[in-house]
Design a protein around this motif. Structure first.
Motif, PDB file in Angstrom:
ATOM      1  N   LYS A   1      27.901 -10.935  38.696  1.00 48.55           N
ATOM      2  CA  LYS A   1      27.101 -10.291  37.661  1.00 48.55           C
ATOM      3  C   LYS A   1      27.656  -8.924  37.294  1.00 48.55           C
ATOM      4  CE  LYS A   1      23.286 -10.643  40.080  1.00 48.55           C
ATOM      5  NZ  LYS A   1      23.720 -11.504  41.189  1.00 48.55           N
ATOM      6  N   THR A   2      28.149  -8.211  38.315  1.00 47.23           N
ATOM      7  CA  THR A   2      28.619  -6.849  38.082  1.00 47.23           C
ATOM      8  C   THR A   2      29.718  -6.819  37.023  1.00 47.23           C
ATOM      9  OG1 THR A   2      28.229  -6.546  40.434  1.00 47.23           O
ATOM     10  CG2 THR A   2      29.321  -4.756  39.261  1.00 47.23           C
ATOM     11  N   LEU A   3      30.594  -7.795  37.106  1.00 46.61           N
ATOM     12  CA  LEU A   3      31.695  -7.852  36.156  1.00 46.61           C
ATOM     13  C   LEU A   3      31.181  -8.096  34.734  1.00 46.61           C
ATOM     14  CD1 LEU A   3      34.730  -7.742  36.009  1.00 46.61           C
ATOM     15  CD2 LEU A   3      34.773 -10.217  36.343  1.00 46.61           C
TER      16      LEU A   3
ATOM     17  N   GLN B   1      28.302   1.735  45.714  1.00 45.21           N
ATOM     18  CA  GLN B   1      29.158   0.554  45.684  1.00 45.21           C
ATOM     19  C   GLN B   1      29.556   0.185  44.272  1.00 45.21           C
ATOM     20  OE1 GLN B   1      27.527  -2.824  47.731  1.00 45.21           O
ATOM     21  NE2 GLN B   1      28.286  -2.079  49.693  1.00 45.21           N
ATOM     22  N   HIS B   2      28.586   0.218  43.363  1.00 47.74           N
ATOM     23  CA  HIS B   2      28.897  -0.086  41.968  1.00 47.74           C
ATOM     24  C   HIS B   2      29.918   0.905  41.427  1.00 47.74           C
ATOM     25  CE1 HIS B   2      26.378  -3.440  41.179  1.00 47.74           C
ATOM     26  NE2 HIS B   2      25.233  -2.806  41.317  1.00 47.74           N
ATOM     27  N   TYR B   3      29.719   2.146  41.783  1.00 48.92           N
ATOM     28  CA  TYR B   3      30.633   3.184  41.308  1.00 48.92           C
ATOM     29  C   TYR B   3      32.062   2.884  41.775  1.00 48.92           C
ATOM     30  CZ  TYR B   3      32.734   7.782  40.680  1.00 48.92           C
ATOM     31  OH  TYR B   3      33.569   8.807  40.310  1.00 48.92           O
TER      32      TYR B   3
ATOM     33  N   ILE C   1      20.310  -2.684  34.353  1.00 46.47           N
ATOM     34  CA  ILE C   1      19.471  -2.440  35.527  1.00 46.47           C
ATOM     35  C   ILE C   1      19.761  -3.522  36.552  1.00 46.47           C
ATOM     36  CG2 ILE C   1      17.119  -2.188  36.361  1.00 46.47           C
ATOM     37  CD1 ILE C   1      16.287  -1.503  33.538  1.00 46.47           C
ATOM     38  N   ASP C   2      20.183  -3.111  37.731  1.00 50.10           N
ATOM     39  CA  ASP C   2      20.515  -4.082  38.760  1.00 50.10           C
ATOM     40  C   ASP C   2      19.300  -4.329  39.647  1.00 50.10           C
ATOM     41  OD1 ASP C   2      21.929  -5.841  40.250  1.00 50.10           O
ATOM     42  OD2 ASP C   2      23.125  -4.360  41.321  1.00 50.10           O
ATOM     43  N   GLU C   3      19.115  -5.579  40.028  1.00 51.48           N
ATOM     44  CA  GLU C   3      18.030  -5.966  40.931  1.00 51.48           C
ATOM     45  C   GLU C   3      16.671  -5.590  40.370  1.00 51.48           C
ATOM     46  OE1 GLU C   3      18.695  -7.985  43.015  1.00 51.48           O
ATOM     47  OE2 GLU C   3      20.772  -7.649  43.565  1.00 51.48           O
TER      48      GLU C   3
HETATM   49 MG    MG Z   1      25.358  -7.388  42.698  1.00 51.59          MG
END
Ligand code: MG
Ligand code: ADP
Length: 698
Positions: A302-304, A332-334, A396-398
């Protein structure tokens, strides 16, 4: 006809102020109409009368007709009970009361004919029936009809003899008073087109069904209506929002996106990722504000997708932000995103609570000047001091850690609201997503990147510690890392914490040569982060933790997830935890440890976990096992709703159909002005006012 919805329940014959107070407090029933809308949870067929001779040990509820021969009081104190010997000429059963004896003694007479209803159980060579329902034969018009309704009551109500039977009697009294049809709550067109029973008939038959067919029709009508208004509410709201909020048009996919795609992307996108990106691009170019929920199992990439969507915003001259629920995840995302974008001229910044002073000022200034292109962070992003030059897309994650209110605070950051992409790894069954997030469009990544080995899930009883430790040892020897998770529930916090501590000690003793770290929610954030960091960096081989690690932490080298007291976790939580491993190419394991004695439900949950890795299958099963009210995410986000008669797990098809009907109404009457729909809009308004939960949805 007087208006039932404004007639206080206390004026109904047989109710009065005391019972009314109980009904208010325990069931939320205030008006006579409220009472009518309190539906039975089951029906029992009372059309047949059995003889005592016929009784065998395996019968469910039955009814008998006969007389009481005599009564006796036996026992002392808590063992005190009243026994009535009851005969129909073919044998004798004992009717037994443990409570309310005084009331019973005065009520029933010897040698009078009664109908007795209850569940027979063998006792001392005879059958007895505890706390039976008893009616005088002459009064039994109602229950000989066939199906008898059963109503849920609370302990408090039962103590005041406000049991199912009492409610049934009130209902009968009320229905007998209704001599004219009640005001209809659906429009004539909808009733006719969908062959629905009129409301008055439906309410009569839901309580006292004349036969099974009429009961089915009544249920259908009431379910239809319930789901219809939920959908009308959501769709109406979504419609209003579309009108109010025109979105930025991201017309082009430009240089940044294309450069990334052709030169920086280290692997081929999965087909699911490509499809979802297309859906997102279409939204972004449409001219209306995007509100999309992106669902995908842990590790589905999803991040990608989020990153590439942000690049489209950048290509069109806008900024983008990504908000994560915890500092660790934001970090982590950073890291991930900086890594992906290496060598490209894009400024990415990280803003969390621990970014302070000069550093923070610099970021905020850069943001306002439009020099920061992508901002990643925690809740810190929605603080009032954070101003973007032109925020075009917010990711927005999660989702379930953020409420609807927080989502809308993001919108307030601009003159126009940014496009919003919400990512969640807690798969929500489609039907539930439609009901809960009717204002969101849904995209699904239903495919994992190639080369992943499915996680092997094993169920083990907790007396097999040795073999468990051997498995752990083997993985550690191969250079892998291991999570060991304990439940931590608020109600039993002390005991749970003790378990975590003991587990930690035990593991330290069993693996003296390993570094073991420990994380739980009661620790100071700084200590927690330090311990977490030990594991992320690979310094610690084993992490003993509570569910604080549930969301998103990514340690690809971790290959074993041990879940202690797995019986105490819900399905989706187990699935979330399992998703912490299996992120690398190596075989990973999830070991569910439980006690020996398991309830039927628990056994089912564990079986499902062992059988499948498919998050959607698990979410569906979860919905069936637990019902929507308990579903993870629904409560946390503050979006709870209460369906009285429809069941999302079972009535999915009806829900889809009803949604179309509601959509048609809105398409034909977008302004809500057509006279033939007046009933609908008025009813919706009334429901919005009375139903607190609905307000939360919209
Ligand atoms: Mg994720
Ligand atoms: P999610 O956020 O959905 O749990 P991530 O976005 O963290 O999943 O992706 C998990 C891992 O898979 C990351 O290391 C990511 O780089 C990798 N990944 C994502 N898409 C692909 C792909 N198409 N092919 C190979 N690996 C991928």
């Amino acid at each position: 006809m007087f208006d039932l919805s404004t007639s206080d329940i206390k004026y109904l014959t047989g109710v009065g102020p005391q019972r009314a107070a109980l009904l208010n407090k325990e069931l939320g029933i205030y008006s006579m109409y409220d009472l009518l809308c309190y539906y039975p949870y089951k029906y029992v067929d009372r059309s047949r009368i059995y003889t005592i001779r016929e009784i065998d040990g395996s019968m469910p509820y039955i009814q008998l007709k006969g007389e009481i021969l005599g009564t006796e009081l036996t026992g002392e104190g808590r063992g005190r009970r009243l026994i009535a010997h009851f005969s129909d000429g073919t044998g004798i059963v004992d009717l037994v009361w443990f409570q309310g004896i005084k009331y019973v003694v005065g009520k029933y007479k010897v040698h009078k004919e009664y109908i007795v209803f209850g569940k027979p159980a063998p006792f001392n060579g005879r059958f007895n029936i505890a706390h039976p329902d008893i009616d005088e034969v002459s009064e039994l018009k109602l229950s000989t009809m066939g199906m008898q309704p059963y109503y849920n009551t609370t302990e408090r109500m039962k103590r005041s003899f406000l049991n199912s039977r009492a409610i049934e009697q009130m209902m009968a009294t009320l229905l007998a008073q209704i001599s004219e049809p009640l005001p209809e709550t659906l429009s004539p067109a909808i009733l006719a087109e969908n062959h629905l029973m009129p409301i008055t008939d439906a309410l009569r038959n839901i309580h006292f069904p004349a036969n099974a067919d009429l009961l089915r029709k009544a249920q259908y009508r009431l379910k239809f209506e319930e789901l219809f208004y939920v959908q009308l509410n959501i769709l109406r709201y979504a419609r209003d929002r579309q009108w109010r909020y025109r979105g930025y048009v991201f017309g082009k996919v430009g240089e940044i996106f294309n450069t990334f795609y052709s030169q920086h992307l280290p692997f081929e996108l999965t087909n699911a990722q490509k499809r979802v990106l297309k859906e997102i691009r279409r939204d972004l170019g449409s001219g209306r504000q995007m509100n999309r929920l992106l669902q995908g199992d842990v590790g589905s990439g999803k991040t990608l997708v989020a990153l590439m969507s942000m690049l489209i915003a950048l290509d069109n001259g806008y900024q983008a932000c990504l908000m994560a629920p915890t500092e660790i995840l934001a970090n982590q995302h950073y890291d991930t995103i900086c890594h992906f974008l290496q060598g490209m001229d894009i400024r990415v910044e990280l803003l969390t609570g621990s970014v302070k002073g000069k550093r923070r000022e610099a970021i905020l200034a850069g943001l306002l000047a439009g020099e920061v292109h992508i901002l990643i962070g925690t809740h810190a992003l929605i603080e009032d001091t954070v101003h973007f030059a032109s925020l075009g897309l917010a990711v927005i994650d999660e989702q379930h850690r953020f409420g609807v209110a927080q989502r809308s605070r993001l919108w307030a950051k601009n003159e126009r609201p940014p496009h919003v992409l919400v990512m969640t790894a807690t798969p929500i069954p489609r039907t539930l997503a439609m009901t809960l997030y009717g204002d969101l469009d849904v995209s699904v990544i239903d495919e994992l990147p190639p080369g992943r080995k499915p996680i092997a899930t094993i169920h083990q009883f907790d007396n097999h510690r040795e073999s468990l430790y051997r498995s752990i040892r083997k993985q550690i020897d191969e250079g892998r890392q291991v999570y060991i998770v304990y439940p931590l529930v608020k109600e039993s916090e002390k005991v749970d914490l003790k378990n975590v501590e003991e587990g930690y000690e035990r593991i330290c003793a069993a693996f003296p040569d390993c570094k073991v770290c420990k994380v739980h929610g009661q620790m100071k954030p700084a200590d927690k982060d330090a311990q977490m960091q030990l594991f992320v960096s690979g310094t610690a081989q084993i992490m003993v933790a509570t569910t604080v690690i549930e969301v998103g932490v990514n340690v690809p080298n971790a290959s074993v997830m041990v879940i202690e007291n797995a019986e105490r976790f819900g399905l989706s939580q187990l699935h979330q935890l399992r998703g912490r491993v299996g992120r690398g190419a190596d075989q990973s394991y999830c070991i569910l440890v439980t006690g020996y004695k398991l309830a039927e439900d628990t056994r089912k949950r564990l079986e499902i976990m062992v059988r499948t890795n498919d998050g959607f299958e698990i979410a569906e099963a979860d919905l069936k096992l637990r019902g929507p009210g308990d579903l993870e995410g629904t409560q946390q986000s503050g979006i709870a709703f209460d369906l009285k008669i429809a069941d999302i797990a079972r009535d999915g098809q009806l829900l889809q159909y009803v949604r179309e009907v509601a959509q048609k109404v809105i398409d034909a009457d977008p302004e809500g002005t057509m006279p033939e729909n007046e009933i609908l809009w008025r009813r919706l308004k009334a429901l919005r006012k009375t139903n607190v939960n609905w307000a939360a949805i919209s």
